[in-house]
Design a protein around this motif. Structure first.
Motif, PDB file in Angstrom:
ATOM      1  N   ILE A 103       0.858  -1.192   0.000  1.00  0.00           N
ATOM      2  CA  ILE A 103       0.000   0.000   0.000  1.00  0.00           C
ATOM      3  C   ILE A 103       0.888   1.234   0.000  1.00  0.00           C
ATOM      4  O   ILE A 103       1.885   1.297   0.707  1.00  0.00           O
ATOM      5  CB  ILE A 103      -0.928   0.019   1.237  1.00  0.00           C
ATOM      6  CG1 ILE A 103      -1.889  -1.154   1.179  1.00  0.00           C
ATOM      7  CG2 ILE A 103      -1.683   1.328   1.325  1.00  0.00           C
ATOM      8  CD1 ILE A 103      -2.757  -1.288   2.402  1.00  0.00           C
ATOM      9  N   ALA A 104       0.504   2.207  -0.795  1.00  0.00           N
ATOM     10  CA  ALA A 104       1.242   3.468  -0.821  1.00  0.00           C
ATOM     11  C   ALA A 104       0.289   4.602  -0.472  1.00  0.00           C
ATOM     12  O   ALA A 104      -0.868   4.603  -0.885  1.00  0.00           O
ATOM     13  CB  ALA A 104       1.830   3.703  -2.210  1.00  0.00           C
ATOM     14  N   THR A 105       0.778   5.536   0.307  1.00  0.00           N
ATOM     15  CA  THR A 105       0.047   6.773   0.547  1.00  0.00           C
ATOM     16  C   THR A 105       0.929   7.914   0.068  1.00  0.00           C
ATOM     17  O   THR A 105       2.152   7.852   0.179  1.00  0.00           O
ATOM     18  CB  THR A 105      -0.301   6.970   2.040  1.00  0.00           C
ATOM     19  OG1 THR A 105       0.900   6.950   2.801  1.00  0.00           O
ATOM     20  CG2 THR A 105      -1.237   5.883   2.530  1.00  0.00           C
ATOM     21  N   ALA A 106       0.290   8.923  -0.475  1.00  0.00           N
ATOM     22  CA  ALA A 106       1.037  10.070  -0.979  1.00  0.00           C
ATOM     23  C   ALA A 106       0.375  11.353  -0.489  1.00  0.00           C
ATOM     24  O   ALA A 106      -0.837  11.512  -0.605  1.00  0.00           O
ATOM     25  CB  ALA A 106       1.081  10.040  -2.502  1.00  0.00           C
ATOM     26  N   TRP A 107       1.181  12.216   0.079  1.00  0.00           N
ATOM     27  CA  TRP A 107       0.746  13.559   0.457  1.00  0.00           C
ATOM     28  C   TRP A 107       1.364  14.478  -0.583  1.00  0.00           C
ATOM     29  O   TRP A 107       2.581  14.581  -0.697  1.00  0.00           O
ATOM     30  CB  TRP A 107       1.225  13.881   1.857  1.00  0.00           C
ATOM     31  CG  TRP A 107       0.888  15.272   2.299  1.00  0.00           C
ATOM     32  CD1 TRP A 107       1.757  16.312   2.413  1.00  0.00           C
ATOM     33  CD2 TRP A 107      -0.388  15.779   2.658  1.00  0.00           C
ATOM     34  NE1 TRP A 107       1.095  17.438   2.817  1.00  0.00           N
ATOM     35  CE2 TRP A 107      -0.229  17.135   2.986  1.00  0.00           C
ATOM     36  CE3 TRP A 107      -1.665  15.218   2.741  1.00  0.00           C
ATOM     37  CZ2 TRP A 107      -1.286  17.945   3.387  1.00  0.00           C
ATOM     38  CZ3 TRP A 107      -2.711  16.035   3.144  1.00  0.00           C
ATOM     39  CH2 TRP A 107      -2.516  17.365   3.461  1.00  0.00           C
ATOM     40  N   VAL A 108       0.496  15.127  -1.384  1.00  0.00           N
ATOM     41  CA  VAL A 108       0.980  15.922  -2.507  1.00  0.00           C
ATOM     42  C   VAL A 108       0.350  17.310  -2.449  1.00  0.00           C
ATOM     43  O   VAL A 108      -0.734  17.533  -2.969  1.00  0.00           O
ATOM     44  CB  VAL A 108       0.635  15.235  -3.853  1.00  0.00           C
ATOM     45  CG1 VAL A 108       1.288  15.993  -5.002  1.00  0.00           C
ATOM     46  CG2 VAL A 108       1.056  13.786  -3.851  1.00  0.00           C
ATOM     47  N   PRO A 109       1.013  18.256  -1.779  1.00  0.00           N
ATOM     48  CA  PRO A 109       0.506  19.628  -1.804  1.00  0.00           C
ATOM     49  C   PRO A 109       0.497  20.149  -3.238  1.00  0.00           C
ATOM     50  O   PRO A 109       1.437  19.933  -3.988  1.00  0.00           O
ATOM     51  CB  PRO A 109       1.495  20.404  -0.940  1.00  0.00           C
ATOM     52  CG  PRO A 109       2.220  19.366  -0.136  1.00  0.00           C
ATOM     53  CD  PRO A 109       2.218  18.123  -0.983  1.00  0.00           C
TER      54      PRO A 109
END
Length: 113
Positions: A103-109
Motif C-alpha cells: 500500500i502506498a500513501t502520498a501527500w501531494v501539496p
C-alpha cells in the motif's frame, strides 16, 4: 572500411550503455499521481479509471478556509460526472510517499494554476 568502423562504433556504443533503466516504486507512484491530475485537467474518465482503483479514497484539505476543512470521496464517484467538473490545472509542489505492505500513501501539496 568506413562502414565497418561505423558498425563497430555503433555496436560498442549500444553495448557500453550502462545507465540503469529500472523504475523505482516511488517513480511509479509519482507517475500515477500525474495521471490522476491529468485526468482531472482533461476531464478524462478513462484515464481516471486507469490511474485509480474503484475504492481509492481521494482526500482534500482546504487551506484557504478557516477553520481548515477536509473531505473524502471515492474515485469511482467522480467517473460519471467528470465532464461537469470545473476546469482544473494543478501542479505538484512536492511528494511525500510512504510505502508498506503493498500500500502506498502520498501527500501531494498542490498549487492551482
Amino acid at each position: 572500411m568506413k562502414k565497418i568502423t561505423l558498425l563497430l562504433v555503433l555496436i560498442f556504443a549500444f553495448s557500453s550503455y550502462s545507465q540503469d533503466s529500472k523504475i523505482t516504486d516511488e517513480q511509479k507512484i509519482k507517475h500515477v499521481i500525474y495521471q490522476f491530475f491529468e485526468s482531472l485537467e482533461k476531464k478524462d474518465a478513462a484515464l481516471m479509471q486507469k490511474a485509480t482503483m474503484d475504492e481509492a479514497q481521494i482526500w482534500r484539505r482546504y487551506n484557504n478556509k478557516k477553520p481548515i476543512e477536509m473531505d473524502m470521496r471515492f474515485s469511482k464517484d467522480d467517473l460519471p460526472k467528470m465532464q461537469a467538473l470545473p476546469d482544473v490545472k494543478e501542479v505538484a509542489l512536492q511528494f511525500e510517499i510512504s510505502l508498506g505492505d503493498g500500500i502506498a500513501t502520498a501527500w501531494v501539496p498542490m498549487n492551482s494554476g
